[in-house]
Design an enzyme around this catalytic site. Structure first.
Site, PDB file in Angstrom:
ATOM      1  CD  GLU A 499      -2.950   1.202   0.272  1.00 51.65           C
ATOM      2  OE1 GLU A 499      -3.035   0.289  -0.573  1.00 51.65           O
ATOM      3  OE2 GLU A 499      -3.700   2.205   0.265  1.00 51.65           O
ATOM      4  CB  THR A 610     -10.293   8.647 -10.893  1.00 52.04           C
ATOM      5  OG1 THR A 610      -9.139   8.209 -10.190  1.00 52.04           O
ATOM      6  CG2 THR A 610     -11.490   8.754  -9.972  1.00 52.04           C
TER       7      THR A 610
HETATM    8  C1  DMJ Z   1     -10.359   3.667  -7.056  1.00 52.85           C
HETATM    9  O1  DMJ Z   1     -11.610   3.682  -6.484  1.00 52.85           O
HETATM   10  C2  DMJ Z   1     -10.085   4.922  -7.804  1.00 52.85           C
HETATM   11  O2  DMJ Z   1      -9.040   4.689  -8.676  1.00 52.85           O
HETATM   12  C3  DMJ Z   1      -9.747   6.077  -6.933  1.00 52.85           C
HETATM   13  O3  DMJ Z   1      -9.358   7.211  -7.653  1.00 52.85           O
HETATM   14  C4  DMJ Z   1      -8.657   5.757  -5.985  1.00 52.85           C
HETATM   15  N1  DMJ Z   1      -8.590   4.436  -5.542  1.00 52.85           N
HETATM   16  C5  DMJ Z   1      -9.344   3.350  -6.009  1.00 52.85           C
HETATM   17  C6  DMJ Z   1      -8.506   2.171  -6.427  1.00 52.85           C
HETATM   18  O4  DMJ Z   1      -7.330   2.012  -5.796  1.00 52.85           O
END
Ligand code: DMJ
Length: 630
Positions: A499, A610
């Site tokens: 992580e 994202t």
């Molecule tokens: C996802 O839900 C999206 O990418 C978000 O921007 C950040 N983290 C998680 C995955 O790791």
């Protein structure tokens, strides 16, 4: 007074008509009325009249009120040209209209063809909007899906080579393997947790979590476009049927604005743009409306949490701050909500966020992670390209790309921010690894989170639009950061990354404590491999991606789905009992794309939000509210 009836006496009406005459007159009158209404509904081009008569029944008070509060005129005062229903491609069947060729340069937007309630019901059935509840039925605005598809530069799923001619192709077998993993992840979820937010593969049950305010089916919504992309047709139909029949929006919990936006709104928008199925468009817009109260703060910067019941944003927590990555990662989806609804309010909300961020003083040009939605000031000076900051930067460059490179403000903000990051946060370790540290009021934490590993892909994606003298530099920087993230995987026993990893005391790209050693099926590293592969075609990225596939199979696959692991440095790690929805939305999608041709969801046509949900680039010269520049 008692009236006595006189036998044989037929009283005259006040107009001097006797009963038979009156009856004939009424008969004539009712015939006339029926004829008028018949004409109203049956004659072509009667939309304007229909709207006049039916407006009060088709408008949604929620939207109108919000638009008024925001000082907007109604978005519905527009004239609809007649519209043929778009041909909806089934998963895997590409819409022929999307093939490259001469494209009409008409506006992207079309206006509404208002319908009466009965027509809505029929249309809803026809388009799969079967289980919409009161208030979820329709959006009195239509979007010209065919025109949109005709403007794409590439077939959505790419011009696939005739696979029968190269049955032994290694890359095809790799793609097939990833598809099998997706099928397995989906089928496990469906078997043990259908309708719940996520699957717990060890206990073989479902899990709701606390981020979605009572909404359910996060895995389903997150999976739709991946299933479509991989041509898992039966599974896609299962997912779609659940959305039609069981995805209800009348929930009343507290939800994360960011998570609902990137997963649910993003997933529904993508599903709509890929298929043209109205149910996805309507649900996305209706859910978007439920998020609007979050913006009712003194600055218009939304709070992180919205209460679906009261609609309030929580004055009780007025002292707390909003997070950059959260309020800074709404722009892509909200512009598309305006595009698909005709309602300018969504675009207005995110433009205001942009305005606040553009005007505010930035320490050394950096954007701290916390901002007060009440005062509009930074709350403290912690800067990160990982968690809390990450997707804000991503959404700047993607806003530029999604606007077909017209949103100059986003472009400028992105490159300025990147310069500041490079100047103050970028480091090279003694062992030669490039990394982006975290900044606390001038002091650096020499660590990178897994989340920050998306930045290799982002910098690569933005490299070609940088100043000429910077382009090669950014491409190289992207490659170096991605190499560092790969090292964080390569240096673990499982070949999966932790992580967070540090560059301290001679140890590089490794976690220093157990609490940072877990891997929860995150996508960011393979996301960067995918972008770097598309930009460079360096086979290394496919090799690295394949290593991840093998590691996922070995350490994360269980009898009933995939699970995160608690320690990437153990060769027999414990599972965390969670199949994250982003594993299906992002990790498997990016892996699949890494082994696909470049024109599969081409980066010329799509930007990924994202959560890896593809949203189309605006190739039109439309004057739609969504794309207006201010
Ligand atoms: C996802 O839900 C999206 O990418 C978000 O921007 C950040 N983290 C998680 C995955 O790791």
């Amino acid at each position: 007074m008692h009236m006595r009836k006189v036998p044989g006496f037929v009283p005259a009406s006040p107009w001097g008509l006797r009963l038979p005459q009156k009856f004939l007159f009424l008969l004539f009158l009712s015939g006339l009325v029926t004829l008028c209404f018949g004409a109203l509904f049956l004659l072509p081009h009667s939309s304007r009249l229909k709207r006049l008569f039916l407006a009060s029944r088709t408008q949604q008070p929620g939207l109108e009120v919000m638009a008024e509060v925001a000082g907007h005129p109604s978005a519905r005062e527009q004239e609809p040209p007649p519209k043929p229903a778009p041909a909806v491609p089934a998963p895997g069947e590409d819409d022929p209209s999307s093939r490259a060729g001469p494209r009409p340069r008409k506006g992207w937007l079309r206006r509404t063809r208002p319908t009466g309630p009965r027509e809505e019901a029929t249309a809803a059935r026809g388009s799969g909007v079967a289980a919409l509840r009161p208030g979820e039925e329709s959006i009195p605005f239509s979007f010209d899906f065919s025109a949109f598809r005709s403007r794409l530069r590439h077939p959505v799923l790419g011009t696939r080579t005739d696979e029968s001619k190269e049955p032994q192709s290694r890359v095809r077998a790799q793609r097939e393997k990833i598809k099998e993993m997706m099928r397995f992840a989906w089928q496990s979820y469906r078997r043990y947790a259908m309708g719940r937010n996520e699957l717990r593969p060890l206990t073989k049950d479902g899990y709701e979590g606390s981020m979605f305010g009572g909404l359910s089916g996060a895995t389903i919504i997150d999976s739709l476009d991946t299933l479509y992309l991989m041509e898992l047709k039966e599974e896609f139909q299962e997912a779609k049927a659940w959305v039609e029949e069981s995805f209800h929006l009348n929930v009343s919990g507290e939800a994360s604005l960011f998570e609902v936006n990137i997963r649910y709104i993003g997933g529904l928008l993508s599903a709509y743009y890929l298929t043209g199925e109205e149910v996805f468009r309507i649900k996305a817009i209706k859910l978007g409306e439920k998020l609007l109260p979050a913006f009712n703060t003194p600055t218009g910067i939304p709070k992180g949490v919205v209460n679906f019941k009261s609609g309030s944003w929580g004055w009780a927590t007025a002292g707390s701050s909003s997070i950059l990555a959260e309020f800074g990662s709404l722009h892509l989806e909200f512009l598309h909500l305006t595009e698909l609804s005709g309602n300018p309010i969504f675009a207005k909300k995110v433009r205001n966020i942009r305005k606040v961020l553009r005007k505010i003083d930035k320490p050394f040009g950096l954007y701290p992670n916390f901002l007060s939605p009440v005062s509009g000031n930074w709350v403290q000076h912690h800067v990160s390209v990982g968690g809390l900051g990450d997707s804000f930067y991503e959404y700047l460059i993607k806003s530029w790309l999604m606007s077909a490179k017209t949103d100059m403000e986003a472009k400028n903000m992105y490159y300025e921010a990147l310069e500041a990051i490079e100047t103050y946060l970028l480091n090279v370790s003694p062992g030669g690894l490039t990394y982006i540290a975290e900044w606390r009021g001038g002091i650096l934490d020499h660590k990178m989170g897994h989340l920050a590993c998306f930045s290799g892909g982002m910098i690569s994606l933005g490299a070609e639009d940088a100043k000429e003298e910077k382009r090669a530099h950014y491409q190289e920087l992207a490659a170096q950061i991605t190499r560092t993230c790969h090292e964080s995987y390569a240096r673990s026993d499982t070949k999966l990354g932790p992580e967070a990893f540090w560059f301290n005391s001679g140890r590089e790209a490794v976690a220093t404590q157990l609490s940072e050693s877990y891997y929860i099926l995150r996508p960011e590293v393979v996301e960067s491999y995918m972008y770097l592969w598309r930009q460079t075609h360096d086979p290394t990225y496919r090799e690295w991606g394949w290593d991840v596939v093998m590691a996922l199979e070995k350490y994360c696959r269980t009898d009933a789905g995939f699970s995160g692991i608690q320690d990437v440095y153990s060769s027999s790690p414990n599972h965390d009992n969670k199949q994250q929805s982003f594993f299906l939305a992002e990790t498997l999608k990016y892996l699949y794309l890494l082994f696909s041709e470049d024109d599969t969801l081409s980066l010329e046509d799509w930007v990924f939000n994202t959560e890896a949900h593809p949203l189309p680039v605006n190739h039109s010269d439309s004057s739609s509210q969504a794309w207006q520049r201010h």
